[in-house]
Design an enzyme around this catalytic site. Structure first.
Site, PDB file in Angstrom:
ATOM      1  CE1 TYR A 128      -3.475   2.660   0.370  1.00 10.75           C
ATOM      2  CE2 TYR A 128      -3.424   2.695   2.679  1.00 10.75           C
ATOM      3  CZ  TYR A 128      -3.899   2.998   1.712  1.00 10.75           C
ATOM      4  OH  TYR A 128      -4.654   4.280   1.547  1.00 10.75           O
ATOM      5  CB  SER A 129       3.873   2.182  -0.230  1.00 14.40           C
ATOM      6  OG  SER A 129       4.415   1.147  -0.532  1.00 14.40           O
ATOM      7  CG  LEU A 163      15.256  -3.741   6.758  1.00 16.04           C
ATOM      8  CD1 LEU A 163      16.009  -2.625   6.340  1.00 16.04           C
ATOM      9  CD2 LEU A 163      14.470  -4.465   5.290  1.00 16.04           C
ATOM     10  CG  LEU A 164      13.408  -0.457  12.330  1.00 16.51           C
ATOM     11  CD1 LEU A 164      12.380  -1.443  12.775  1.00 16.51           C
ATOM     12  CD2 LEU A 164      14.017   0.841  12.908  1.00 16.51           C
ATOM     13  CB  VAL A 166       9.861   2.715  10.612  1.00 17.57           C
ATOM     14  CG1 VAL A 166       8.624   3.466  11.533  1.00 17.57           C
ATOM     15  CG2 VAL A 166      11.130   2.409  11.236  1.00 17.57           C
ATOM     16  CB  CYS A 168       6.334  -3.522   8.514  1.00 16.49           C
ATOM     17  SG  CYS A 168       5.256  -4.256   9.874  1.00 16.49           S
ATOM     18  CB  THR A 189       2.154  -2.217  11.934  1.00 22.78           C
ATOM     19  OG1 THR A 189       1.020  -1.574  11.487  1.00 22.78           O
ATOM     20  CG2 THR A 189       1.917  -3.644  12.458  1.00 22.78           C
ATOM     21  CB  CYS A 358      -4.709  10.181  -4.355  1.00 21.43           C
ATOM     22  SG  CYS A 358      -4.949  10.884  -2.467  1.00 21.43           S
TER      23      CYS A 358
END
Length: 394
Positions: A128-129, A163-164, A166, A168, A189, A358
């Protein structure tokens, strides 16, 4: 007596038909492509100053209907608004104090809607990006996999890296990084619905030894530099201007010296972050992303640098996001019957306007999407990045 359109509307020349509650109708130009069905007499005066927030709100509340291809609806309504209103509102937006409870509530409102609803129009990995289209005619699914790969390559991710992730989401990037690059991933999340499905998919792919997804606020991230790399995708829009400094400090504290931080997110057109689109931003804040605030690229870049990180690469993917949103909007429009069984009618009206609107906003340049890569330099100022970008595109 039949109702009449105000003179301000009669003088326009748009591919728009206006139908009134009494059966009377008026064409504002030849070959109308879009119809506005006005259900209540008091809305006629609103059409003479058609703020997009007010038009969208009237549609969401069922006070008017919008007929036609949803993309054309957005375009024609914007042309109507542009013809009758000044182009920009320089009013400074109200800023919201972002605490943990406020942010958790806002995230739940948006992301805990229904996993099944999101599955109707997202790609199979539920990214979702903004996708990354190496070729304009690539499928959405391919473009999302290419986005994952693009991020991992920019992070110079290696087997064994910690790996972090942020924000997710449903864990698509986390699973990709573990599966394709051999990384160990800790994803966070605030959405319980995302976490539930994300963990299920991690287990189904046999990645439980590599991917750990948790409910955690970014403010509670460990500050011992344990992560080799940090990625944040589509998350900092929820942080709020007042907390950007803290957000960047938390990323700095989480990553080791020499480590890389990638921030991928939507940025504002104006330096002061005020919304654009004659009310479109107000509609999104009211119905879609409560308390969301978009910083200008200069603002987020400054906060990243002030935290001690060094910005080393910036890329705009604005048109990639316009194309991504067009895919999402088309997918939803093709599944309206199924969507109506999953979410309330009002919610579906919101999302139809949101996705198509959008897509239009990104295509017009009202908002942007930037990937900002930063490094946490060693104490003596050096880092390990290659001298060129050639490795990204081999």
């Amino acid at each position: 007596m039949l109702a009449q359109l105000p003179p301000a509307l009669q003088s326009l020349h748009l591919p728009l038909r206006v139908k009134l509650w009494d059966g009377n109708q008026f064409d504002l130009g030849p070959s109308p492509q879009v119809t506005i069905l006005v259900k209540e007499p008091q809305l006629i005066t609103q059409l003479t100053h058609p703020n997009l927030n007010e038009l969208g709100s009237a549609f969401v509340e069922g006070k008017l209907e919008l007929e036609g291809d949803i993309g054309e609806v957005i375009r024609v309504c914007d042309e109507l608004s542009e013809a009758l209103l000044s182009d920009e509102d320089d009013t400074q937006p109200a800023r919201t104090a972002h605490d943990k409870a406020t942010d958790a509530e806002a995230i739940s409102y948006h992301y805990d809607l229904s996993n099944e609803f999101y599955q109707l129009w997202l790609d199979p990995d539920m990214a979702y990006s903004c996708a990354y289209f190496k070729e304009p005619d690539n499928t959405l699914a391919q473009a999302q996999q290419d986005k994952f790969d693009h991020l991992c390559r920019k992070l110079r991710l290696q087997a064994g890296d910690y790996l972090l992730d942020v924000g997710c989401g449903w864990g698509g990037l986390a699973r990709f990084a573990a599966r394709e690059y051999g990384a160990k991933v800790f994803g966070i999340t605030l959405s319980k619905e995302q976490l539930k499905l994300g963990r299920q998919r991690v287990k189904e792919e046999g990645l439980a030894d590599k991917v750990d997804l948790q409910i955690l606020d970014y403010r509670d991230l460990p500050q011992d530099g344990r992560f080799d790399k940090v990625v944040s995708v589509g998350m900092f829009e929820h942080v709020g201007h007042a907390n950007l400094e803290l957000y960047c400090q938390r990323l700095f504290g989480a990553v080791r010296e020499g480590g890389l931080v990638m921030n991928h997110g939507i940025t504002a057109k104006h330096v002061d972050g005020r919304p654009v689109g004659r009310g479109a931003g107000d509609f999104i804040d009211r119905y879609v992303f409560p308390h969301g605030e978009l910083p200008h690229i200069s603002m987020i870049s400054a906060r990243i640098c002030e935290a001690g990180l060094e910005v080393v690469d910036v890329e705009s993917l604005r048109l990639h996001y316009a194309k991504t949103l067009n895919h999402w909007s088309e997918n939803l429009e093709n599944q309206l019957h199924r969507a109506a069984a999953l979410v309330p009618e009002k919610t579906l009206r919101i999302w139809r306007l949101y996705l198509a609107g959008c897509a239009y906003a990104f295509s017009k340049g009202w908002i942007n999407l930037h990937q900002i890569l930063a490094v946490k330099p060693y104490a003596d100022g050096h880092h390990d990045l290659p001298w060129t970008r050639e490795d990204l595109y081999r």
